[in-house]
Scaffold this active site. Structure first.
Site, PDB file in Angstrom:
ATOM      1  N   ASP A  68       0.836  -1.209   0.000  1.00 48.37           N
ATOM      2  CA  ASP A  68       0.000   0.000   0.000  1.00 48.37           C
ATOM      3  C   ASP A  68       0.869   1.257   0.000  1.00 48.37           C
ATOM      4  O   ASP A  68       2.053   1.213   0.367  1.00 48.37           O
ATOM      5  CB  ASP A  68      -0.967   0.001   1.189  1.00 48.37           C
ATOM      6  CG  ASP A  68      -0.261  -0.026   2.545  1.00 48.37           C
ATOM      7  OD1 ASP A  68       0.723  -0.783   2.678  1.00 48.37           O
ATOM      8  OD2 ASP A  68      -0.678   0.718   3.451  1.00 48.37           O
ATOM      9  N   GLU A 133       0.006  -0.917   5.865  1.00 49.64           N
ATOM     10  CA  GLU A 133       1.095  -0.385   6.688  1.00 49.64           C
ATOM     11  C   GLU A 133       0.913   1.104   6.910  1.00 49.64           C
ATOM     12  O   GLU A 133       1.221   1.620   7.976  1.00 49.64           O
ATOM     13  CB  GLU A 133       2.450  -0.636   6.018  1.00 49.64           C
ATOM     14  CG  GLU A 133       3.643  -0.510   6.970  1.00 49.64           C
ATOM     15  CD  GLU A 133       4.125   0.910   7.169  1.00 49.64           C
ATOM     16  OE1 GLU A 133       4.796   1.173   8.180  1.00 49.64           O
ATOM     17  OE2 GLU A 133       3.835   1.783   6.323  1.00 49.64           O
TER      18      GLU A 133
HETATM   19 ZN   LIG Z   1       6.756   2.364   4.147  1.00 51.74          ZN
END
Ligand SMILES: [Zn+2]
Length: 382
Positions: A68, A133
């Site tokens: 992501d 994340e």
């Molecule tokens: Zn990163």
């Protein structure tokens, strides 16, 4: 075009803004499956996680990354569209080029090369990717996968995180730990009233001010026992938001709201920081509510650890640099893996442009990364 540059471009074209993966992990899984990796898709809620491993038994060397990216912001502000990878003046531009699709591509290429050169290697190599994340909670990403690993007894010995760690040149800085982050939402309760009749009110701003002076001046860490260089910068206490008041000039407000945050090393504990904060507030006689959120415990891979020494040696030999071994910066998904008893080291490209408009990575650095990751595999497993 090189293999790693091609793959990075393929990943940048997929608009994988958290928690979207947009097909990045399927592409990678297909490549690694062709090389004999065993693939597991570990989807939780809206989040895609991928676990790919090759070999048998232990030791286990795992690479960790995320597919992501943060939003691009207004696309018109970019010199070239954020999801159209573009090479200019030796740099590859696009959202995620540095954080961290370039490193993810380099890990994939390194693993492909490693198993092709050493099909019968001892132990296992593995790759763990998440699409959560950059989000605010990371609930269904590596945090959740690590809980499952703990429950199932999955063995991991070493973890290389590909987050962009370098300051100016590839190999000039590696992360050997991260500080913890502890946040609190504080409300100090008062009694609202007319400013001309303070005896009938209780001003929470006045009540909180002396406590704030004490909190801001507090030294939170115990003195180090030796004169050796500390592993972490001193614990920092910060107020990021402070609000009170009704907007009217003649009203004493009924409450004060503050957001506080600690960044702390292994010399402090979250429990102790919570208790000491509350003790100071009580000592000043405040009526308050305080809700805590621990978003990450600190972790440290001690000097002399096999992985830490190996990564330092790779920087010396492949980059010609003595890397700074740092615990600075924010936190990373390594915080969920380290508590499993795993040595965690972070090494990736230069981080100067991450999360910014015109995010980019040096093409030369990108092309050097697979050999570095592959060298870590060979030094630890062959
Ligand atoms: Zn990163």
């Amino acid at each position: 075009m090189s293999d790693v540059l091609d793959l990075t471009c393929e990943l940048i074209r997929r608009r994988s803004v958290t928690p979207e993966d947009a097909g990045c992990q399927a592409l990678i899984a297909e490549r690694l499956a062709r090389c004999g990796f065993v693939i597991r898709h570990l989807r939780h809620g809206a989040v895609d996680n991928l676990w790919a491993s090759h070999g048998q038994g232990g030791p286990v060397l795992m690479f960790l990354g995320h597919t992501d990216v943060v939003p691009s912001g207004p696309e018109a502000a970019w010199q070239s569209p954020p999801f159209e990878p573009t090479v200019r003046d030796g740099r590859l531009y696009g959202r995620g080029a540095a954080d961290m699709k370039g490193a993810v591509a380099a890990m994939v290429v390194a693993l492909e090369q490693f198993v092709a050169a050493h099909p019968q290697h001892p132990g296992r190599v593995a790759l763990l990717l998440t699409s959560d994340e950059e989000g605010p909670t990371n609930l269904d990403g590596v945090r959740r996968v690590a809980e499952d690993f703990r429950a199932s007894g999955e063995r991991i010995d070493w973890c290389v995180v590909g987050e962009p760690s370098a300051k100016e040149r590839l190999g000039d800085l590696i992360r050997v730990g991260r500080r913890g982050s502890l946040s609190g939402t504080l409300t100090v309760h008062g009694v609202q009233g007319h400013v001309a009749y303070p005896e009938k009110a209780l001003n929470p701003i006045h009540a909180f001010a002396p406590a704030l002076v004490e909190l801001a001046a507090e030294r939170w860490d115990a003195e180090p026992a030796t004169a050796a260089l500390p592993d972490f910068p001193p614990t920092s206490f910060q107020i990021s938001n402070l609000n009170a008041g009704t907007g009217a000039g003649n009203v004493i407000p009924g409450a004060l709201h503050a957001l506080i945050n600690f960044r702390y090393g292994t010399a402090s504990s979250a429990d102790a920081l919570r208790a000491r904060t509350e003790a100071i507030l009580h000592r000043h006689g405040l009526r308050f509510t305080l809700e805590w959120n621990l978003s990450g415990e600190p972790f440290l891979t001690a000097p002399g650890g096999r992985l830490r020494e190996t990564v330092v040696a790779v920087c010396r030999e492949l980059c010609g640099l003595e890397p700074e071994q740092s615990t600075g910066g924010g936190t990373s998904d390594g915080r969920f893996i380290a508590p499993l008893g795993v040595e965690v080291v972070e090494i990736g490209p230069v981080n100067a442009s991450i999360h910014k408009v015109d995010e980019c990575v040096s093409v030369q650095d990108l092309q050097a990364l697979p050999a570095m990751y592959r060298s870590v595999c060979e030094r630890l497993l062959v």
